[in-house]
Scaffold this motif. Structure first.
Motif, PDB file in Angstrom:
ATOM      1  N   VAL A  56     -67.637 -22.625  76.602  1.00  0.00           N
ATOM      2  CA  VAL A  56     -68.519 -23.641  76.029  1.00  0.00           C
ATOM      3  C   VAL A  56     -68.919 -24.656  77.098  1.00  0.00           C
ATOM      4  CG1 VAL A  56     -68.659 -25.550  74.389  1.00  0.00           C
ATOM      5  CG2 VAL A  56     -67.600 -23.413  73.698  1.00  0.00           C
ATOM      6  N   LEU A  57     -67.924 -25.154  77.827  1.00  0.00           N
ATOM      7  CA  LEU A  57     -68.180 -26.208  78.800  1.00  0.00           C
ATOM      8  C   LEU A  57     -69.074 -25.738  79.945  1.00  0.00           C
ATOM      9  CD1 LEU A  57     -64.561 -27.669  78.908  1.00  0.00           C
ATOM     10  CD2 LEU A  57     -66.563 -28.759  77.874  1.00  0.00           C
ATOM     11  N   GLN A  58     -69.014 -24.438  80.267  1.00  0.00           N
ATOM     12  CA  GLN A  58     -69.822 -23.890  81.363  1.00  0.00           C
ATOM     13  C   GLN A  58     -71.116 -23.250  80.883  1.00  0.00           C
ATOM     14  OE1 GLN A  58     -69.166 -24.409  84.607  1.00  0.00           O
ATOM     15  NE2 GLN A  58     -67.489 -25.670  83.806  1.00  0.00           N
ATOM     16  N   LEU A 418     -69.111 -33.167  66.499  1.00  0.00           N
ATOM     17  CA  LEU A 418     -68.626 -32.441  65.320  1.00  0.00           C
ATOM     18  C   LEU A 418     -67.111 -32.619  65.264  1.00  0.00           C
ATOM     19  CD1 LEU A 418     -69.588 -30.549  62.983  1.00  0.00           C
ATOM     20  CD2 LEU A 418     -68.806 -28.647  64.393  1.00  0.00           C
ATOM     21  N   SER A 419     -66.634 -33.171  64.156  1.00  0.00           N
ATOM     22  CA  SER A 419     -65.192 -33.382  63.976  1.00  0.00           C
ATOM     23  C   SER A 419     -64.826 -33.074  62.538  1.00  0.00           C
ATOM     24  CB  SER A 419     -64.811 -34.837  64.302  1.00  0.00           C
ATOM     25  OG  SER A 419     -65.157 -35.184  65.623  1.00  0.00           O
ATOM     26  N   ASN A 445     -78.854 -25.949  70.423  1.00  0.00           N
ATOM     27  CA  ASN A 445     -78.186 -25.164  71.469  1.00  0.00           C
ATOM     28  C   ASN A 445     -76.736 -25.597  71.640  1.00  0.00           C
ATOM     29  OD1 ASN A 445     -80.508 -23.713  71.987  1.00  0.00           O
ATOM     30  ND2 ASN A 445     -81.148 -24.997  73.709  1.00  0.00           N
ATOM     31  N   VAL A 446     -76.506 -26.898  71.618  1.00  0.00           N
ATOM     32  CA  VAL A 446     -75.135 -27.405  71.758  1.00  0.00           C
ATOM     33  C   VAL A 446     -74.304 -27.003  70.550  1.00  0.00           C
ATOM     34  CG1 VAL A 446     -73.709 -29.477  71.994  1.00  0.00           C
ATOM     35  CG2 VAL A 446     -75.912 -29.345  73.175  1.00  0.00           C
ATOM     36  N   THR A 450     -70.613 -24.818  70.168  1.00  0.00           N
ATOM     37  CA  THR A 450     -69.396 -25.294  69.502  1.00  0.00           C
ATOM     38  C   THR A 450     -69.049 -24.404  68.313  1.00  0.00           C
ATOM     39  OG1 THR A 450     -70.678 -26.848  68.136  1.00  0.00           O
ATOM     40  CG2 THR A 450     -69.826 -27.676  70.207  1.00  0.00           C
ATOM     41  N   GLU A 451     -70.067 -23.860  67.656  1.00  0.00           N
ATOM     42  CA  GLU A 451     -69.829 -22.937  66.551  1.00  0.00           C
ATOM     43  C   GLU A 451     -69.083 -21.692  67.044  1.00  0.00           C
ATOM     44  OE1 GLU A 451     -72.509 -20.988  62.961  1.00  0.00           O
ATOM     45  OE2 GLU A 451     -73.387 -21.143  64.960  1.00  0.00           O
TER      46      GLU A 451
END
Length: 461
Positions: A56-58, A418-419, A445-446, A450-451
């Motif tokens: 996710v981070l990359q 999202l929490s 896109n973000v 996360t999904e």
């Protein structure tokens, strides 16, 4: 029952104890193998989660953004994964999680609508910030019914309201946008003019604003979709449309709430009877509180559709209930000095909705508050307050697995959050918070990244 393994090199056995007796002895080699197997499984799971988080981070959507991730197992009290979880982020509407916690703790079962007193000839009323009054979604209107039926003179009294109409750090250019109504002590119609248009014609509510002094039709043959708006400095509204257009518009345009006399004028027009303004309750009057809706009736839409107005007014109602002064600042300070004093990181919290970029929270702050609610309230009460896959602000996400994610979204320009709670395939309930700031792509896109991360955790853990 507890397991103790002797650290002595000469020891050949591990021993399983109950509180007061040895239940079973087993070879140390077997216990070490068992412990090693458990540790190996845990390490494998941890590595998988770290790998998914790194993906996710990359990803192109987040590679150049700032992000924080916290994934927590409340059954063990341990984090499964953390990345910059102690760093502060602008949380956008994730702030409503904190507002929800405040409401659950302090509002009680019903919304405080107004303080009032009556004598033989008059009724004196003072607003407490209830946003449900004459809001179209709510047909149950006890305050309206009471004021409509009374034959006494109605006096509207000023509340002590320390709030400005906009919160700290709000965008002034959003004055006519549906998501930023003004805050005040006696809202009517959600503090917006409801301007609707379809092939049958148009309508304006409250009817107070359907008057040439306040409203203008603007037919325009070159117009695109119909649009409703307002002048920046006055309550003058317009509807611009293309004649013959069959498009549909459901417009919500915030009005300037003004002073006590302006509130009284709107109320008078709505009730169809005079409303006077007063200064204070009569001496020795018996002052009572009238309640309106069950609190959950407001909390659920506040969370599901991320209603900024409801969130702001909730903190005002809490203040009105506790003190004579309506003050979001006082409510926030009360919470930070009591129920939230043990947060891992002391936040900067300035409003109820998260419209402000002055709000700063860490991912592990949200995990902490979500855990407090999880331990305090039943799942039957708590989870329906959050959007889930295919519904509310999550209507486009987690559709293949509805009922497994219960969470609050947050969106501002460059901000995605999202929490919430994640129910896994193996029956675990995990708590997570993912905060992303300064991304340079679409929020969709973000959210898709996360999904993927959460669905991988769900399927494996």
């Amino acid at each position: 029952m507890h397991t103790f393994i002797s650290p002595c090199a000469a020891s050949l056995h591990g021993v399983l104890y109950s509180d007061d007796e040895i239940v079973y002895e087993f070879p140390l080699l077997a216990s070490c193998c068992f412990a090693h197997l458990c540790l190996t499984n845990i390490n494998a799971q941890t590595k998988k989660i770290a790998g998914w988080a790194n993906d996710v981070l990359q990803s192109p959507a987040l590679k150049n953004a700032h992000a924080g991730i916290a994934l927590y197992d409340p059954s063990t009290g341990k984090f499964l994964y953390q990345y910059q979880s102690d760093k502060f982020f602008v949380p956008a509407s994730n702030t409503k999680i904190i507002t929800l916690f405040t409401a659950l703790q302090h509002l009680g079962d019903s919304l405080p609508a107004m303080r009032y007193a009556e004598n033989d000839t008059a009724i004196f009323i003072k607003g407490m910030g209830d946003p449900s009054f004459l809001y179209p979604d709510f047909t149950y209107q006890p305050v309206f019914d009471h004021l409509t039926k009374t034959t006494k003179r109605i006096y509207l009294l000023p509340a002590v309201n320390d709030n400005e109409r906009y919160g700290p750090g709000w965008g002034w250019g959003d004055y006519a946008d549906y998501y930023q109504p003004e805050r005040n002590e006696f809202p009517l119609y959600g503090n917006v003019a409801w301007i609707n248009y379809d092939k049958r014609g148009y309508s304006v509510a409250p009817s107070f604003y359907h008057h040439p002094d306040y409203f203008q039709l603007q037919p325009d043959a070159s117009a695109g979709s119909p649009v409703a708006g307002r002048d920046e400095r006055r309550n003058f509204f317009y509807l611009r449309y293309r004649p013959g257009d069959t498009a549909k518009l459901e417009g919500e345009v915030p009005y300037i709430t003004g002073q006590l006399k302006d509130i009284a004028a709107r109320l008078q027009d709505t009730l169809g009877k005079p409303v006077w303004t007063g200064v204070s309750f009569p001496a020795n009057a018996s002052i009572r509180t009238m309640y309106s809706l069950p609190a959950d009736t407001l909390l659920q839409p506040m969370m599901h559709r991320s209603d900024n107005f409801f969130a702001e007014q909730i903190l005002m109602m809490v203040a009105a209930k506790h003190w004579d002064t309506i003050s979001t600042h006082k409510t926030i300070n009360m919470m930070l000095n009591t129920s939230l004093k043990d947060l891992p990181d002391t936040p900067q919290w300035v409003d109820g909705s998260g419209l402000s970029r002055f709000d700063l929270f860490t991912p592990r702050d949200f995990v902490s508050v979500l855990e407090k609610m999880y331990k305090t309230y039943s799942r039957e009460k708590l989870f329906p307050l959050f959007a889930t896959g295919g519904k509310g602000t999550l209507r486009a996400y987690f559709r293949e697995h509805p009922g497994t994610v219960f969470a609050k979204t947050g969106t501002l320009n460059g901000v995605v959050a999202l929490s919430g709670y994640l129910l896994t395939e193996k029956g675990k309930t995990l708590i997570f918070s993912i905060l992303v700031n300064n991304h340079h792509t679409t929020s969709t896109n973000v959210r898709r990244e996360t999904e993927k991360f959460l669905m991988n955790v769900r399927a494996t853990y």
